[in-house]
Design an enzyme around this catalytic site. Sequence first.
Site, mmCIF file in Angstrom:
data_model
loop_
_atom_site.group_PDB
_atom_site.id
_atom_site.type_symbol
_atom_site.label_atom_id
_atom_site.label_comp_id
_atom_site.label_asym_id
_atom_site.label_seq_id
_atom_site.Cartn_x
_atom_site.Cartn_y
_atom_site.Cartn_z
ATOM 1 C CB SER A 68 -0.914 0.058 1.362
ATOM 2 O OG SER A 68 -1.369 1.285 1.573
ATOM 3 N N GLY A 121 -12.130 5.366 6.532
ATOM 4 C CA GLY A 121 -13.094 5.241 7.820
ATOM 5 C C GLY A 121 -13.978 6.516 7.685
ATOM 6 C CD GLU A 159 -16.204 -4.864 4.360
ATOM 7 O OE1 GLU A 159 -15.525 -4.350 2.984
ATOM 8 O OE2 GLU A 159 -16.017 -3.905 5.081
ATOM 9 C CG ASP A 171 -20.143 -0.497 1.690
ATOM 10 O OD1 ASP A 171 -21.318 0.419 1.641
ATOM 11 O OD2 ASP A 171 -19.611 -0.349 2.749
HETATM 12 P P1 ADP Z 1 -14.665 2.826 5.224
HETATM 13 O O1 ADP Z 1 -14.824 1.619 4.253
HETATM 14 O O2 ADP Z 1 -15.710 3.418 5.314
HETATM 15 O O3 ADP Z 1 -13.378 3.644 4.571
HETATM 16 P P2 ADP Z 1 -13.541 0.605 6.622
HETATM 17 O O4 ADP Z 1 -13.184 0.537 8.003
HETATM 18 O O5 ADP Z 1 -14.483 -0.211 6.244
HETATM 19 O O6 ADP Z 1 -13.978 2.092 6.384
HETATM 20 O O7 ADP Z 1 -12.165 0.390 5.915
HETATM 21 C C1 ADP Z 1 -10.901 1.213 6.019
HETATM 22 C C2 ADP Z 1 -9.953 0.216 6.237
HETATM 23 O O8 ADP Z 1 -9.632 -0.131 4.795
HETATM 24 C C3 ADP Z 1 -8.563 0.816 6.839
HETATM 25 O O9 ADP Z 1 -8.494 0.585 8.005
HETATM 26 C C4 ADP Z 1 -7.587 0.144 6.032
HETATM 27 O O10 ADP Z 1 -7.304 -1.137 6.538
HETATM 28 C C5 ADP Z 1 -8.088 -0.400 4.558
HETATM 29 N N1 ADP Z 1 -7.531 0.716 3.686
HETATM 30 C C6 ADP Z 1 -8.293 1.789 3.434
HETATM 31 N N2 ADP Z 1 -7.518 2.493 2.308
HETATM 32 C C7 ADP Z 1 -6.301 1.926 2.148
HETATM 33 C C8 ADP Z 1 -4.920 2.233 1.616
HETATM 34 N N3 ADP Z 1 -4.865 3.202 0.768
HETATM 35 N N4 ADP Z 1 -4.157 1.588 2.069
HETATM 36 C C9 ADP Z 1 -4.024 0.451 2.613
HETATM 37 N N5 ADP Z 1 -5.408 0.141 3.442
HETATM 38 C C10 ADP Z 1 -6.231 0.717 3.277
HETATM 39 MG MG MG Z 2 -15.878 -0.078 4.800
#
Ligand code: ADP
Ligand code: MG
Length: 380
Positions: A68, A121, A159, A171
């Site tokens: 990432s 998030g 998920e 989603d």
């Molecule tokens: P949402 O889907 O509402 O943004 P979630 O808690 O479902 O919130 O998902 C967020 C999670 O997705 C983060 O905690 C991380 O683990 C992962 N995530 C999101 N964007 C990235 C990124 N650019 N790189 C790595 N992980 C990511």
């Molecule tokens: Mg989410």
Amino acid sequence: MSGYDAIVDRYRGVTGEAPEGLWYAPGRVNLIGEHTDYNDGFVLPFALERKAVVAAGRRVDGRLRLLSLELDEDVDLALSDLAPGQEGWSAYLAGVVWALREAGHDVGGATLVLTSDVPLGAGLSSSAAIECAVVAAYCDLYGLDIAPIDRAKLARVAENAYVGAPTGLLDQAASTLCQAEAGLFLDCRSLETEVVPLPMAEQGYEMLVLDTKTPHSHVDGEYGTRRATCEEAARLLGVPALRDVTDLDAALARLDDETMRRRVRHVVTEDERVLRALEVGRSGDLAGLAPLLTASHASMRDDYEITVPTVDLAVETALSAGALGARMTGGGFGGCIIALTHAGEADGIGRAIARSFAEAGYATPEWFTAVPAQGAGRLA
Ligand code: ADP
Ligand code: MG
């Protein structure tokens, strides 16, 4: 591959080769239909231009390498070690590979370098964007012929079963199936979908998406009690789910508990608002959306009681600053609001909300103007 040189360079850095391609999937906002999904009802999200992008290529050594850009982390796993319950961000990618293999698809390893501009998030579904981008990449890399709705379902398995987050299909369906300048109507019982035209720019509208930056607290517990109340109400009313309530007044008259009555009223009227929004989209005149958004907010605030003072202030300020309609979007207790505005006015309304937040001593919000965008696919 302009704009994504960083992930291509990173891919080259770890493999010594160019990626086989770039695939993406967007985040989403829910236009209308909140807490209706687990009541077997209706939702109507649209995809954002903000997206997760993976530079990807196959590996022949039975391993999965995941990077990432934002987190600057590098994970290397054997496919044979993939197991539900994996911790951390890489589970959202590994979970998709696991879900494909569990479903009987004969797929091997890959190197996947991720970047995303979907805020994490904030309720804009950065997680589904990642999952759906990986599904798109794997389908092309391994020549899988999987229908779009089934791609969304596979992403959801990642998920639900692998990451362990019990979410509905909203989603992943939005991230996979949405089309540009359109929303996606989803019947959460039958999983039937309909692409709903939302030609905002053409009709002189814009959509503000503003993250209130309110830290979520007690969300899981509140979600659980709302859900339990709905299930209990459906049981008392003798229907499979609140979606099946056809006469609201008659249903309310049969329930003694005032809180339960309000919860039922939100769910039933919210389903009606989604159906009316669908009609608005079909009619081709988007003006009718605005009052539905504002009514949805009032219902979430007064009947479902899932808003918080920051969110209410953001919606009130948006409306008094000239928004045509506004509501909280997402599960509640913080997160984002959306506001339908005349073209060119969304940013000014964002600034008005930022001023009112400063006066109230709240955190500084972040906002952008959203354009309903295309679902997952190949970039290059
Ligand atoms: P949402 O889907 O509402 O943004 P979630 O808690 O479902 O919130 O998902 C967020 C999670 O997705 C983060 O905690 C991380 O683990 C992962 N995530 C999101 N964007 C990235 C990124 N650019 N790189 C790595 N992980 C990511
Ligand atoms: Mg989410």
